[in-house]
Design a protein around this motif. Structure first.
Motif, PDB file in Angstrom:
ATOM      1  N   ILE A 179      -1.341  -8.235  -5.584  1.00  0.00           N
ATOM      2  CA  ILE A 179      -2.336  -8.869  -4.932  1.00  0.00           C
ATOM      3  C   ILE A 179      -2.547 -10.216  -5.005  1.00  0.00           C
ATOM      4  O   ILE A 179      -2.470 -10.695  -6.065  1.00  0.00           O
ATOM      5  N   ASP A 180      -2.064 -10.806  -3.899  1.00  0.00           N
ATOM      6  CA  ASP A 180      -1.974 -12.293  -3.945  1.00  0.00           C
ATOM      7  C   ASP A 180      -2.972 -12.949  -2.852  1.00  0.00           C
ATOM      8  O   ASP A 180      -2.997 -14.293  -2.827  1.00  0.00           O
ATOM      9  N   ASN A 181      -3.712 -12.069  -2.352  1.00  0.00           N
ATOM     10  CA  ASN A 181      -4.760 -12.697  -1.306  1.00  0.00           C
ATOM     11  C   ASN A 181      -5.929 -13.072  -2.159  1.00  0.00           C
ATOM     12  O   ASN A 181      -6.642 -12.453  -2.806  1.00  0.00           O
ATOM     13  N   GLU A 182      -6.491 -14.580  -1.955  1.00  0.00           N
ATOM     14  CA  GLU A 182      -7.329 -15.158  -2.313  1.00  0.00           C
ATOM     15  C   GLU A 182      -8.584 -14.399  -2.687  1.00  0.00           C
ATOM     16  O   GLU A 182      -9.546 -14.133  -3.392  1.00  0.00           O
ATOM     17  N   ALA A 183      -8.973 -13.865  -1.262  1.00  0.00           N
ATOM     18  CA  ALA A 183     -10.382 -13.110  -1.200  1.00  0.00           C
ATOM     19  C   ALA A 183     -10.362 -11.957  -1.832  1.00  0.00           C
ATOM     20  O   ALA A 183     -11.469 -11.558  -2.739  1.00  0.00           O
ATOM     21  N   GLU A 184      -9.350 -11.170  -2.099  1.00  0.00           N
ATOM     22  CA  GLU A 184      -9.048 -10.103  -2.732  1.00  0.00           C
ATOM     23  C   GLU A 184      -9.444 -10.034  -4.178  1.00  0.00           C
ATOM     24  O   GLU A 184      -9.845  -9.387  -5.011  1.00  0.00           O
ATOM     25  N   ILE A 185      -8.577 -11.292  -4.773  1.00  0.00           N
ATOM     26  CA  ILE A 185      -8.635 -11.625  -6.228  1.00  0.00           C
ATOM     27  C   ILE A 185     -10.044 -11.918  -6.573  1.00  0.00           C
ATOM     28  O   ILE A 185     -10.544 -11.503  -7.486  1.00  0.00           O
ATOM     29  N   GLN A 186     -10.796 -12.790  -5.558  1.00  0.00           N
ATOM     30  CA  GLN A 186     -12.141 -13.185  -5.918  1.00  0.00           C
ATOM     31  C   GLN A 186     -13.007 -11.828  -5.965  1.00  0.00           C
ATOM     32  O   GLN A 186     -13.796 -11.826  -6.621  1.00  0.00           O
ATOM     33  N   TRP A 187     -12.912 -11.012  -4.821  1.00  0.00           N
ATOM     34  CA  TRP A 187     -13.512  -9.647  -5.002  1.00  0.00           C
ATOM     35  C   TRP A 187     -13.757  -8.951  -6.185  1.00  0.00           C
ATOM     36  O   TRP A 187     -14.401  -8.241  -6.599  1.00  0.00           O
ATOM     37  N   LEU A 188     -11.980  -8.573  -6.730  1.00  0.00           N
ATOM     38  CA  LEU A 188     -12.125  -7.778  -7.762  1.00  0.00           C
ATOM     39  C   LEU A 188     -12.384  -8.459  -8.782  1.00  0.00           C
ATOM     40  O   LEU A 188     -13.261  -7.690  -9.820  1.00  0.00           O
ATOM     41  N   GLN A 189     -12.583  -9.700  -9.097  1.00  0.00           N
ATOM     42  CA  GLN A 189     -13.003 -10.332 -10.322  1.00  0.00           C
ATOM     43  C   GLN A 189     -14.739 -10.267 -10.282  1.00  0.00           C
ATOM     44  O   GLN A 189     -15.172 -10.130 -11.270  1.00  0.00           O
ATOM     45  N   GLN A 190     -15.250 -10.104  -9.035  1.00  0.00           N
ATOM     46  CA  GLN A 190     -16.878  -9.998  -9.009  1.00  0.00           C
ATOM     47  C   GLN A 190     -17.056  -8.676  -9.506  1.00  0.00           C
ATOM     48  O   GLN A 190     -18.162  -8.441  -9.809  1.00  0.00           O
ATOM     49  N   GLN A 191     -16.170  -7.532  -8.875  1.00  0.00           N
ATOM     50  CA  GLN A 191     -16.460  -6.514  -9.428  1.00  0.00           C
ATOM     51  C   GLN A 191     -16.449  -6.243 -10.828  1.00  0.00           C
ATOM     52  O   GLN A 191     -17.376  -5.640 -11.651  1.00  0.00           O
ATOM     53  N   PHE A 192     -15.322  -6.824 -11.745  1.00  0.00           N
ATOM     54  CA  PHE A 192     -15.494  -6.712 -13.115  1.00  0.00           C
ATOM     55  C   PHE A 192     -16.531  -7.475 -13.713  1.00  0.00           C
ATOM     56  O   PHE A 192     -16.999  -7.422 -14.893  1.00  0.00           O
ATOM     57  N   ASP A 193     -17.027  -8.410 -12.984  1.00  0.00           N
ATOM     58  CA  ASP A 193     -18.227  -9.215 -13.476  1.00  0.00           C
ATOM     59  C   ASP A 193     -19.388  -8.581 -13.533  1.00  0.00           C
ATOM     60  O   ASP A 193     -20.218  -8.725 -14.713  1.00  0.00           O
ATOM     61  N   LYS A 194     -19.405  -7.605 -13.001  1.00  0.00           N
ATOM     62  CA  LYS A 194     -20.487  -6.522 -13.065  1.00  0.00           C
ATOM     63  C   LYS A 194     -20.636  -5.566 -14.162  1.00  0.00           C
ATOM     64  O   LYS A 194     -21.463  -4.597 -14.247  1.00  0.00           O
ATOM     65  N   ILE A 195     -19.095  -5.290 -14.952  1.00  0.00           N
ATOM     66  CA  ILE A 195     -19.036  -4.291 -15.646  1.00  0.00           C
ATOM     67  C   ILE A 195     -19.549  -4.845 -17.009  1.00  0.00           C
ATOM     68  O   ILE A 195     -18.920  -5.814 -17.602  1.00  0.00           O
ATOM     69  N   PRO A 196     -20.378  -4.325 -17.820  1.00  0.00           N
ATOM     70  CA  PRO A 196     -20.931  -5.135 -19.110  1.00  0.00           C
ATOM     71  C   PRO A 196     -19.788  -4.918 -20.116  1.00  0.00           C
ATOM     72  O   PRO A 196     -19.858  -5.805 -20.969  1.00  0.00           O
ATOM     73  N   GLU A 197     -18.991  -3.766 -20.410  1.00  0.00           N
ATOM     74  CA  GLU A 197     -18.144  -3.820 -21.460  1.00  0.00           C
ATOM     75  C   GLU A 197     -16.659  -2.907 -20.944  1.00  0.00           C
ATOM     76  O   GLU A 197     -17.011  -2.098 -20.023  1.00  0.00           O
ATOM     77  N   LEU A 198     -15.848  -3.302 -21.639  1.00  0.00           N
ATOM     78  CA  LEU A 198     -14.446  -2.623 -21.535  1.00  0.00           C
ATOM     79  C   LEU A 198     -14.103  -1.983 -22.965  1.00  0.00           C
ATOM     80  O   LEU A 198     -14.688  -2.480 -23.861  1.00  0.00           O
ATOM     81  N   TYR A 199     -13.305  -1.060 -22.927  1.00  0.00           N
ATOM     82  CA  TYR A 199     -12.804  -0.566 -24.165  1.00  0.00           C
ATOM     83  C   TYR A 199     -11.318  -0.320 -24.430  1.00  0.00           C
ATOM     84  O   TYR A 199     -10.668   0.187 -23.558  1.00  0.00           O
TER      85      TYR A 199
END
Length: 405
Positions: free
Chosen positions: A184-204
């Motif tokens: 995944i090297d497309n900048e728009a996709e990279i930013q979109w994926l980071q935004q999705q994880f920004d919404k996740i409060p906790e990882l395990y």
């Protein structure tokens, strides 16, 4: 809010990836290890096990430097290539029985420190220190921490679309697994994926507690040098419904001086016991335990003794320790007592029967596997599972991806 970052991965060339990647070093018998080192010059085992004739007699410092030198040789010889810019990856593993797909990314040391990335296992300080020294001397890590995130329909759909494209790697291994990797090297996709994880409060953390703790220690020791790579550690992020959790079964060398009938009588204080004789019986649900003793299989059904036991007291591995292993068999230290060994639940219980029938062990216990909700509940309450409570898949191949420090 969970932070993930792309990174400039180093990875094998596509024509050699099937030859380079290997299972965890500890998974190989000495004969297998010798065979791979003798007949496959591209195996990553050459890097993590530098070819010293008397490797047990050299210092750790020298061994770690040997790993670093061999890794540089692989890069010089063109076995590995480095990405020109930071990227993410989608990675799929298909075993004979399961399929796992997740995202390879950098995860934040700050999130780890602040308990955004949560833990459920204790660590041994000497192992954390040892792996920290390994990371410092070698300058790389190739074993990502396995981290789960709550199932997310948007991420699931995005991954499904990615998997329709031609993969960067598509290869099989000698243990009959199929591996596919998408970059995944497309900048728009990279930013979109980071935004999705920004919404996740906790990882395990599912697997890799020592690796993450070592990364934190390395960061704290060398953060003054301003190396951005030390602020993150490589992780394989996977939806929590995709992980496969097995139990670790226990085999014990003796009955701590008890006669068989006396031991069974003691067990009846806390369990309803049914003799299954030669039936290969495994627990069917929580609060059930299997036992193999004196040529017979037994079903043990725990008598719940509290109306509202704590989360930890409710854990089958803790019940077995509290009611059997510690008080009856005298096993205090589950990590270091040489009288106890552990068999991953994915192995047949015939393995336990054979080991006991051969006479080296006297009794074996089979547990029902924990589920992800138990793991999360323990982590949320800052509680620690007993050692060797879970054997979790997927397992990442060494040498598939390198995170340089």
């Amino acid at each position: 809010m969970s932070k993930i970052v792309p990174f400039k991965a180093v990875r094998p060339t596509a024509d050699k990836v099937g030859l380079v990647t290997c299972r965890n070093y500890d998974d190989y018998s000495s004969a297998e290890l010798a065979a791979w080192l003798s007949f496959n010059p591209y195996s990553f085992l050459h890097v993590i096990h530098p070819a010293y004739v008397h490797s047990q007699k050299i210092t750790l410092d020298k061994r770690f430097k040997g790993v670093a030198h061999k890794y540089q040789d692989f890069k010089t010889d063109g076995v590995f290539v480095e990405e020109t810019k930071p990227v993410f990856f989608v990675y799929e593993i298909q075993t004979k029985t399961n399929s796992f797909t997740g995202i390879v990314a950098g995860t934040s040391i700050e999130d780890y420190k602040n308990n955004v990335i949560k833990k459920h296992e204790d660590t041994l300080q000497y192992r954390v220190e040892l792996f920290k020294d390994y990371l410092h001397q070698t300058g790389f890590n190739t074993e990502p921490v396995l981290i789960t995130y709550p199932d997310n329909s948007s991420i699931n759909q995005w991954i499904a679309e990615k998997k329709k494209s031609i993969p960067l790697y598509n290869y099989s291994t000698t243990n009959k697994e199929k591996h596919q990797l998408w970059k995944i090297d497309n900048e728009a996709e990279i930013q979109w994926l980071q935004q999705q994880f920004d919404k996740i409060p906790e990882l395990y953390i599912a697997d890799g507690h020592h690796r993450s703790a070592s990364a934190e220690l390395l960061h704290d020791e060398y953060k003054a040098v301003g190396n951005e790579n030390l602020n993150y550690f490589m992780s394989f992020l996977i939806a929590e419904s995709e992980v496969k959790i097995y139990e670790f079964n226990r085999i014990i060398r003796d009955l701590n001086g008890h006669e068989v009938n006396a031991f069974l009588a003691k067990l009846e204080e806390h369990f309803i016991i049914k003799n299954k004789e030669q039936e290969l019986w495994k627990p069917q649900s929580k609060f059930e335990f299997g036992m193999y003793l004196d040529g017979n299989f037994y079903a043990l059904f725990y008598k719940l003794e509290k109306a509202n036991p704590s989360i930890l007291e409710n854990l089958d591995a803790q019940i077995l320790y509290d009611k059997v292993l510690q008080p009856l068999l005298g096993i205090e230290d589950l990590r270091n007592d040489e009288r106890i060994e552990y068999i991953p639940g994915k192995q047949s219980i015939l393995t336990i029967k054979e080991l006991i029938d051969e006479g080296e062990f006297e009794v074996g216990f089979m547990l029902y596997p924990s589920d992800i909700s138990e793991i999360k509940a323990l982590a949320d309450n800052n509680l620690i599972m007993p050692p060797k409570s879970t054997y979790i898949e997927p397992k990442f191949r060494s040498g598939l991806m390198v995170y340089e420090l």
